[in-house]
Design a protein around this motif. Structure first.
Motif, PDB file in Angstrom:
ATOM      1  N   MET A  93     -26.980  35.036  52.470  1.00 56.35           N
ATOM      2  CA  MET A  93     -26.265  34.062  51.653  1.00 56.35           C
ATOM      3  C   MET A  93     -25.578  33.101  52.041  1.00 56.35           C
ATOM      4  SD  MET A  93     -27.006  35.785  47.506  1.00 56.35           S
ATOM      5  CE  MET A  93     -27.939  36.368  46.953  1.00 56.35           C
ATOM      6  N   GLN A  94     -25.724  32.419  52.711  1.00 53.44           N
ATOM      7  CA  GLN A  94     -24.932  31.770  53.461  1.00 53.44           C
ATOM      8  C   GLN A  94     -24.576  30.250  53.490  1.00 53.44           C
ATOM      9  OE1 GLN A  94     -27.916  32.669  57.224  1.00 53.44           O
ATOM     10  NE2 GLN A  94     -25.943  31.329  57.862  1.00 53.44           N
ATOM     11  N   TYR A  95     -25.591  29.449  52.787  1.00 47.93           N
ATOM     12  CA  TYR A  95     -25.342  28.342  52.764  1.00 47.93           C
ATOM     13  C   TYR A  95     -25.381  27.584  51.001  1.00 47.93           C
ATOM     14  CZ  TYR A  95     -27.637  28.362  57.373  1.00 47.93           C
ATOM     15  OH  TYR A  95     -27.611  28.438  58.293  1.00 47.93           O
ATOM     16  N   LEU A  96     -24.904  26.503  50.927  1.00 43.59           N
ATOM     17  CA  LEU A  96     -24.886  25.868  49.067  1.00 43.59           C
ATOM     18  C   LEU A  96     -25.993  24.439  49.662  1.00 43.59           C
ATOM     19  CD1 LEU A  96     -23.583  24.809  46.515  1.00 43.59           C
ATOM     20  CD2 LEU A  96     -21.839  23.721  47.892  1.00 43.59           C
ATOM     21  N   ARG A  97     -27.205  24.393  49.016  1.00 42.91           N
ATOM     22  CA  ARG A  97     -28.256  23.607  48.739  1.00 42.91           C
ATOM     23  C   ARG A  97     -27.867  22.914  47.581  1.00 42.91           C
ATOM     24  NH1 ARG A  97     -33.464  25.076  45.480  1.00 42.91           N
ATOM     25  NH2 ARG A  97     -33.129  23.185  45.374  1.00 42.91           N
ATOM     26  N   LYS A 114     -17.607  31.643  50.694  1.00 40.96           N
ATOM     27  CA  LYS A 114     -17.403  33.548  50.840  1.00 40.96           C
ATOM     28  C   LYS A 114     -19.281  33.714  51.297  1.00 40.96           C
ATOM     29  CE  LYS A 114     -13.598  34.871  48.659  1.00 40.96           C
ATOM     30  NZ  LYS A 114     -13.074  35.755  47.274  1.00 40.96           N
ATOM     31  N   LYS A 115     -20.187  34.425  52.433  1.00 41.35           N
ATOM     32  CA  LYS A 115     -21.585  35.259  52.039  1.00 41.35           C
ATOM     33  C   LYS A 115     -21.281  36.135  51.634  1.00 41.35           C
ATOM     34  CE  LYS A 115     -21.328  31.684  56.666  1.00 41.35           C
ATOM     35  NZ  LYS A 115     -21.135  31.339  57.613  1.00 41.35           N
ATOM     36  N   ASN A 116     -22.951  35.968  51.039  1.00 38.20           N
ATOM     37  CA  ASN A 116     -23.051  37.256  50.578  1.00 38.20           C
ATOM     38  C   ASN A 116     -24.147  37.500  50.902  1.00 38.20           C
ATOM     39  OD1 ASN A 116     -20.857  36.957  48.627  1.00 38.20           O
ATOM     40  ND2 ASN A 116     -21.839  35.692  46.483  1.00 38.20           N
ATOM     41  N   ILE A 117     -24.981  39.913  50.834  1.00 36.24           N
ATOM     42  CA  ILE A 117     -25.776  40.176  50.805  1.00 36.24           C
ATOM     43  C   ILE A 117     -26.305  40.845  49.521  1.00 36.24           C
ATOM     44  CG2 ILE A 117     -26.792  41.827  51.987  1.00 36.24           C
ATOM     45  CD1 ILE A 117     -26.320  39.633  54.142  1.00 36.24           C
ATOM     46  N   ASP A 118     -27.437  40.838  49.044  1.00 28.73           N
ATOM     47  CA  ASP A 118     -28.000  41.021  48.062  1.00 28.73           C
ATOM     48  C   ASP A 118     -29.226  41.059  49.007  1.00 28.73           C
ATOM     49  OD1 ASP A 118     -29.840  41.226  46.529  1.00 28.73           O
ATOM     50  OD2 ASP A 118     -30.057  38.948  45.970  1.00 28.73           O
ATOM     51  N   THR A 119     -29.083  42.547  49.182  1.00 27.66           N
ATOM     52  CA  THR A 119     -30.864  43.582  49.426  1.00 27.66           C
ATOM     53  C   THR A 119     -32.138  44.374  48.200  1.00 27.66           C
ATOM     54  OG1 THR A 119     -30.399  45.968  50.043  1.00 27.66           O
ATOM     55  CG2 THR A 119     -29.364  44.244  51.492  1.00 27.66           C
TER      56      THR A 119
END
Length: 884
Positions: free
Chosen positions: A204-208, A224-229
């Motif tokens: 999750m790195q962008y704002l759409r 703030k970039k997030n990780i979801d796995t």
């Protein structure tokens, strides 16, 4: 490698690397847009989207999930299941792509002896979003993967977003190659059965921005970039256990084997039977896990999904040749397979099993009655010469009786018929559209949740209402029509966010407080109080005077009478619940409640009506506890500590690590509860149980009035009793016998009147028959007989006239005024029918003249309408039809 071992290795690996281990959330989702937790990331959505500040920088979980969108694929593929477990690791502005890829590769490829999963590097492929060069470079650097085992795929498979403006970003999926025996070479892009996706890494790195499908704008990078796995636990399990699919792993296979044993069929012999056994194994496990989280079978919401799963199970057993009940064997097999990972399915199994057996018994009765209805519909369709069952019949069977459409199709095919599936699907779509519109209407009063993010970032709303009915605070935000505004004026409806509040937000079955919010130059009437996101309280208000603005000082004022009544009702709910368990046993577990000032409602797990004596006993026990003036003690403690004390966690409620325990009379009533309560039980006043009814095959509902409302209801009953004793000149204690005597006399009188009326009608038969005349080839009686008490009397008269006229071709058409409405009944004998006279057709003609509808069988039929003045014309129309 057993499934529980995969579960343990996952949590140990990420826990050792600084991740907070978060227990699985309930299958019942907190998200109002979801019935169930459909993915491992669902409980973390508020943190990933920034709506709620994350309490930790990184986390890991093994989350229980339910997903039914692909329910028709269950059993047909190796990987589709309705219940599944998702291993997840999450970063909230901490590590990003490199960390996520490094963790994934290390855990997958480390040896089992070192705590890893022991996958061979040569068997793993990855896919990336087509433009994500950064991820490709990292896979090469960290894993040393060659170009041919990294495939670029499009947005539809390798790009994540919620479908709404907000966080978005590319993802990278990891696949296991099962080998050439399972499909063609060429990687995940070519064959999904050979290449099994086991892990998805979302970056999750962008704002759409706004847009549909693949068409939306990227507004920039997230601060703030997030990780979801998410790793599919069942998919890894079937690979590591060396079996063909998820239905054959250690947590699922025992149910499949029991289904095979009960049916006498061998798994692996016939493909269609294999699919049915897999469906049974999957659906029994899913039902077990749903019921362990408090879901009960019903006709709406999550209960409807559970009911559908259980009924599909019965249906699959039927197709295996098993018509007898089977849940008594299938559910214990699933319990034994799952309790190592989820001990609660063992400790709560008596309740689960009782629900399952009751639902199975109910559906088997439904199948019996539905089959009778369907058989009649098939017979009528065949007699009419049609080849297709009407869609309204198939929909009625499905929607009202819960009769599976595929079972309808099977029975229809056996009779040489088809079903109008497009029309059935159209009716189903219409129903779903109406349900969605209703859901949208119910949610319309609450603003879009994204608007609350800026206010939640300021901290949690402090609730002071346990101690105070009045609290001074500051207005942090105002929302009008879903948009944050700076001010609201007289007449407007708005949502108010405060730093502190004494107003209770609806939760735990307790209705929100009534009250006002006042400040310098404004007054707000409180319409509702809710918790739109965790930790935030929103007050829906109408501005009754002045103008309110953000930053203004304000005071919350709770309506004292309302709160007093609400606390009485909520404490009464606890007393009734404890009394139920004392009388019926611990299986009578609360399954939902609602209370407000003066009223309480409690749903509980039970499958039979309470006797009048049992109901009175429960009511008396609760009122005795009121009289004992028991102390109501509330304590804040750790959730595990509360459970160790025996405090009941009620189904449908969500609890954090810290909970509020409400104790009335020591351990007799000990529950986790965030509601407001009286200080001592005597403050409840009076509990008057007014009803006990069914709310489903496995649940009952008890309703009570409380406090002053209970007194008023009893006073009203006393007035009625006083009036009866006066009018009937009978002492109160003799009223039941006196009323029973009057009712018996009335019934006897009605019977005698009916006998006199029947005799009078019989006396008219000769004179009516004497008016018969020849019309064409038949003898016709066509007459208006005036007023009769009922259509049954008119029918009896018609049949008597027909019998009197003998074996010649006879048509009898009599019309009458029945309770102010015209009715006509037509009867024919066999000789008339042989000549082409059909009662149903003639009644339909007459009904059309009367302004209504009618029809029936060839030998006797009925019509009606609204125009009494048209009776003569209706009888003339029958005469014309007979003579034609």
């Amino acid at each position: 490698m057993q499934t529980a071992d995969i579960h343990r290795r996952w949590l140990t690996y990420f826990g050792d690397r600084g991740h907070t281990v978060v227990p699985s959330a309930s299958l019942v989702s907190d998200d109002p847009s979801l019935l169930f937790t459909v993915a491992g990331m669902v409980p973390f959505v508020p943190y990933l989207t920034g709506l709620v500040p994350p309490p930790f920088p990184r986390a890991t979980s093994v989350q229980k999930c339910i997903r039914t969108l692909d329910i028709e694929e269950v059993g047909k593929t190796p990987r589709h299941g309705t219940f599944f477990q998702m291993n997840g690791n999450f970063s909230f502005g901490d590590y990003f792509k490199e960390g996520a890829i490094s963790y994934a590769w290390e855990l997958l490829t480390s040896s089992e002896a070192d705590g890893g999963f022991g996958f061979q590097e040569k068997d793993l492929w990855v896919t990336v979003y087509k433009d994500d060069d950064e991820a490709i470079a990292l896979w090469k650097k960290i894993a040393g993967l060659p170009d041919e085992r990294i495939q670029r795929l499009d947005m539809d498979t390798n790009y994540w977003s919620t479908g709404q403006p907000g966080p978005a970003g590319p993802c990278s999926e990891i696949f296991f190659d099962r080998g050439p025996a399972y499909g063609a070479d060429g990687g995940p892009a070519t064959d999904d059965d050979r290449y099994v996706e086991i892990w998805n890494l979302v970056f999750m790195q962008y704002l759409r921005g706004e847009g549909q499908g693949k068409s939306f704008d990227i507004l920039g990078e997230l601060p703030k970039k997030n990780i979801d796995t998410g790793m599919g636990l069942e998919r890894v399990a079937f690979i590591k256990q060396g079996v063909e699919n998820m239905y054959e792993i250690d947590q699922v296979r025992p149910v499949l084997d029991h289904a095979a044993e009960i049916s006498g069929r061998r798994y692996g012999a016939v493909h269609e039977d294999d699919v049915r056994m897999r469906v049974i194994a999957d659906h029994v496990r899913s039902s077990l896990m749903l019921m362990s989280d408090g879901v009960t079978p019903s006709n709406e919401g999550g209960g409807y999904i559970l009911r559908r799963l259980m009924r599909r199970t019965v249906r699959a057993m039927r197709l295996l040749g098993v018509d007898a009940p089977s849940f008594a064997e299938l559910f214990p097999a699933s319990r034994d397979a799952m309790k190592a990972a989820y001990p609660e399915v063992g400790t709560d199994f008596d309740r689960i099993q009782r629900l399952a057996l009751a639902e199975e018994e109910t559906f088997l009765r439904t199948l019996a009655s539905g089959t009778q209805i369907l058989d009649l519909a098939v017979l009528k369709t065949q007699e009419s010469g049609a080849k297709e069952l009407p869609a309204d019949t198939t929909f009625l069977l499905h929607d009202t009786f819960g009769f599976p459409i595929d079972l309808t199709l099977e029975i229809a095919e056996e009779a040489g018929l088809t079903i109008d599936r497009p029309a059935f699907d159209a009716l189903m779509l219409q129903q779903r559209t109406m349900a969605k519109a209703d859901a949208r209407a119910k949610k319309g009063s609450i603003a879009d949740l994204s608007v609350f993010g800026e206010f939640r970032a300021l901290g949690e709303t402090v609730f002071t209402g346990y101690e105070y009915l009045q609290t001074e605070s500051t207005i942090l935000g105002l929302i009008v029509d879903g948009n944050s505004v700076s001010a609201a004026v007289t007449g407007q409806i708005a949502e108010v966010i405060l730093a502190e509040t004494s107003l209770y937000a609806e939760s735990g079955g307790q209705e929100a407080d009534a009250g006002t919010i006042v400040g310098n130059g404004f007054e707000l009437e409180v319409l509702d109080v809710q918790k739109p996101v965790k930790g935030l309280i929103s007050h829906r208000v109408q501005v009754t005077s002045g103008e309110v603005s953000v930053g203004a000082e304000a005071t919350t004022l709770v309506d004292q009478d309302w709160r007093r009544g609400a606390t009485q009702a909520h404490s009464a709910t606890h007393l009734i619940h404890a009394a139920l368990r004392q009388v019926l046993g611990n299986e009578a577990h609360q399954a939902g409640s609602y209370n407000k000032a003066g009223y309480m409602r409690l749903d509980f797990s039970w499958n039979s009506a309470l006797s009048a004596a049992t109901r009175s006993e429960i009511e008396e026990i609760a009122n005795l506890k009121v009289r004992e003036n028991l102390e109501v003690d509330t304590r804040i403690m750790n959730l595990d500590e509360a459970k160790s004390l025996g405090a009941m966690a009620l189904f449908g409620e969500k609890y954090g690590e810290t909970v509020r325990v409400v104790e009335i009379g020591g351990p007799w009533s000990l529950e986790l509860c965030a509601g407001t309560h009286v200080a001592r039980s005597s403050e409840i006043g009076l509990i008057n149980v007014v009803s006990e009814t069914s709310v489903g095959s496995t649940a009952r509902r008890i309703e009570s009035l409380v406090g002053l409302e209970a007194f008023r209801d009893l006073a009203a009953e006393r007035a009625i009793v006083s009036e009866l004793t006066s009018n009937l000149k009978t002492p109160r204690e003799n009223l039941p016998d006196r009323i029973a005597e009057l009712v018996a006399n009335l019934k006897a009188a009605e019977k005698r009147i009916a006998q006199f009326e029947a005799a009078a009608l019989s006396e008219r038969v000769p004179s009516i028959a004497a008016n018969a005349r020849s019309v064409g080839s038949v003898t016709l009686v066509s007459e208006n007989v005036g007023s009769v008490a009922s259509s049954d009397e008119l029918r009896s008269l018609v049949q008597s006239v027909r019998e009197r006229l003998g074996a010649v071709p006879v048509v009898v058409a009599l019309a009458a005024d029945v309770a102010g409405k015209p009715a006509v009944i037509v009867a024919t004998n066999q000789a008339a029918r042989d000549g082409g006279a059909k009662a149903g057709a003639l009644a339909k003609i007459a009904a059309g003249v009367l302004g209504g509808g009618g029809g029936g069988k060839d030998d006797i039929a009925q019509g009606g309408g609204s125009d009494l003045g048209a009776i003569g014309a209706a009888l003339d129309a029958i005469t014309a039809a007979v003579s034609a």
